[in-house]
Write an enzyme that holds these catalytic residues in place. Structure first.
Site, PDB file in Angstrom:
ATOM      1  N   CYS A 146       0.164  63.536  94.790  1.00 50.47           N
ATOM      2  CA  CYS A 146       1.522  63.891  94.356  1.00 50.47           C
ATOM      3  C   CYS A 146       1.769  65.400  94.306  1.00 50.47           C
ATOM      4  CB  CYS A 146       1.830  63.227  93.011  1.00 50.47           C
ATOM      5  SG  CYS A 146       3.609  63.113  92.683  1.00 50.47           S
ATOM      6  N   HIS A 239       1.560  57.296  93.423  1.00 47.70           N
ATOM      7  CA  HIS A 239       0.460  57.259  92.467  1.00 47.70           C
ATOM      8  C   HIS A 239      -0.259  55.912  92.525  1.00 47.70           C
ATOM      9  CE1 HIS A 239       1.089  61.032  90.304  1.00 47.70           C
ATOM     10  NE2 HIS A 239       2.388  60.825  90.439  1.00 47.70           N
ATOM     11  N   GLU A 241      -3.235  55.343  92.066  1.00 44.62           N
ATOM     12  CA  GLU A 241      -4.296  55.298  91.058  1.00 44.62           C
ATOM     13  C   GLU A 241      -3.822  54.790  89.703  1.00 44.62           C
ATOM     14  OE1 GLU A 241      -2.263  59.183  90.115  1.00 44.62           O
ATOM     15  OE2 GLU A 241      -2.669  57.992  91.908  1.00 44.62           O
TER      16      GLU A 241
END
Length: 356
Positions: A146, A239, A241
């Site tokens: 990001c 994102h 994760e």
């Protein structure tokens, strides 16, 4: 293969308690299994420091590559931290000097909180640039998340992110647009990715920089792209994760900002994330909160536990598969002694052997 608990970092014990394979460091030393050393440049603020460790450590640990994973977290001293965050860094994190001396097989760079309209004015700008320059010459592959993606696009390619005028906040469908790349091998051609950002780098900007777009969304734009050589730099704009409840916790923080008067409007729902039942629960809570705020009464507690029970995670399996592919290719390409990024005979200008 498991993560190796090569330090007393609490994240290792937390992951072990969650059922993730974590091998004690003394046992790992006695096993004849190849090591992969992966750095985590964690630039997140104190409140998200440990959670970000867990998220990326978990993804690496779930990889199926035949190796033991040694994680090396470090940060930048220019980032301001509170007493607790600084104590965590001082006790458990390594220094960039030590990282350079020992070498890495791969590097992950997280996002960071920003305070300036131009990233080049941030305190982390110059030290981050130094890390990226070192990694490009000395690490097989670097994965940027990001904000780190936005910074590197500006640093190395002169492509500045552009404000969208709103927050792209939710879980969005994506499509693989370059199916031959090893990072998306055996990955669903359509899958979800969370996004949480106010700024965007468009496909046109990635392509103007000579980069290759692998995954994008009609709504959220480019998610996954790679450098000119197809592998040295990997860019996430979303994102993947994130934990299942990460966006819920962000939503809660925005509500708290509303209560404190730091935002004038009550935060909207996170897109494509809450079920209809959750929306009803949260709508009722909103009415009770606003009524209490107007009366000057105590603010009711968000029914976080109730809402979290029915939030679906529609992105983690694919995120795990992409990281698995990334780690697997690093295992194949990287030099065993980490003195050079690649094994002899690998073309650093095109380590995967792909052609445009």
């Amino acid at each position: 293969m498991p993560l190796v608990a090569n330090s007393l970092l609490p994240t290792f014990e937390r992951l072990r308690q969650e059922g993730e394979p974590v091998l004690p460091g003394d046992i790992a030393l006695n096993q004849e299994i190849r090591e992969l050393h992966i750095g985590l440049l964690n630039m997140m603020p104190d409140a998200a420091l440990a959670a970000t460790e867990r998220q990326f450590f978990r993804l690496v640990g779930e990889s199926n590559a035949i190796a033991q994973f040694y994680m090396h977290p470090f940060t930048l001293k220019e980032l301001k931290r509170g007493a607790e965050g600084q104590a965590h860094v001082d006790r458990y994190y390594e220094t960039f000097d030590a990282i350079q001396k020992q070498g890495l097989d791969a590097l992950i760079v997280t996002g960071a909180n920003v305070t300036q309209p131009d990233l080049s004015r941030e305190s982390f700008w110059k030290p981050l640039n130094a890390v990226i320059d070192w990694a490009y010459e000395n690490v097989t592959s670097t994965l940027c998340s990001c904000l780190a993606t936005h910074a590197v696009l500006q640093m190395r390619h002169g492509q500045k992110r552009r404000p969208m005028g709103f927050k792209r906040w939710g879980v969005y469908p994506h499509r693989v647009v370059e199916r031959r790349h090893p990072l998306v091998a055996d990955v669903n051609t359509r899958f979800d990715v969370p996004h949480s950002r106010y700024n965007d780098i468009s496909r046109e900007q990635f392509e103007a920089a000579g980069l290759h777009v692998l995954v994008e969304s009609e709504i959220a734009g480019v998610h996954l792209a790679v450098s000119e050589d197809w592998f040295r730099m990997v860019f996430f704009q979303g994102h993947p994760e994130y934990d299942t409840v990460s966006l819920l916790k962000e939503y809660k923080r925005e509500i708290e900002r509303f209560v404190r008067g730091e935002r004038v409007d009550y935060p909207p729902y996170v897109e494509n994330y809450f079920t209809l039942q959750n929306r009803a629960i949260l709508a009722e809570y909103r009415e009770r909160l606003i009524a209490a705020k107007q009366r000057g009464a105590p603010i009711p507690e968000l029914p976080e536990a109730l809402v979290s029970q029915t939030i679906d995670n529609t992105w983690h399996d694919t995120a795990e598969a992409v990281i698995d592919n990334w780690i697997g290719r690093i295992y194949q390409l990287t030099s065993h002694d980490r003195k050079t990024p690649f094994q002899p005979g690998i073309d650093p200008k095109n380590p995967l052997g792909l052609r445009a």
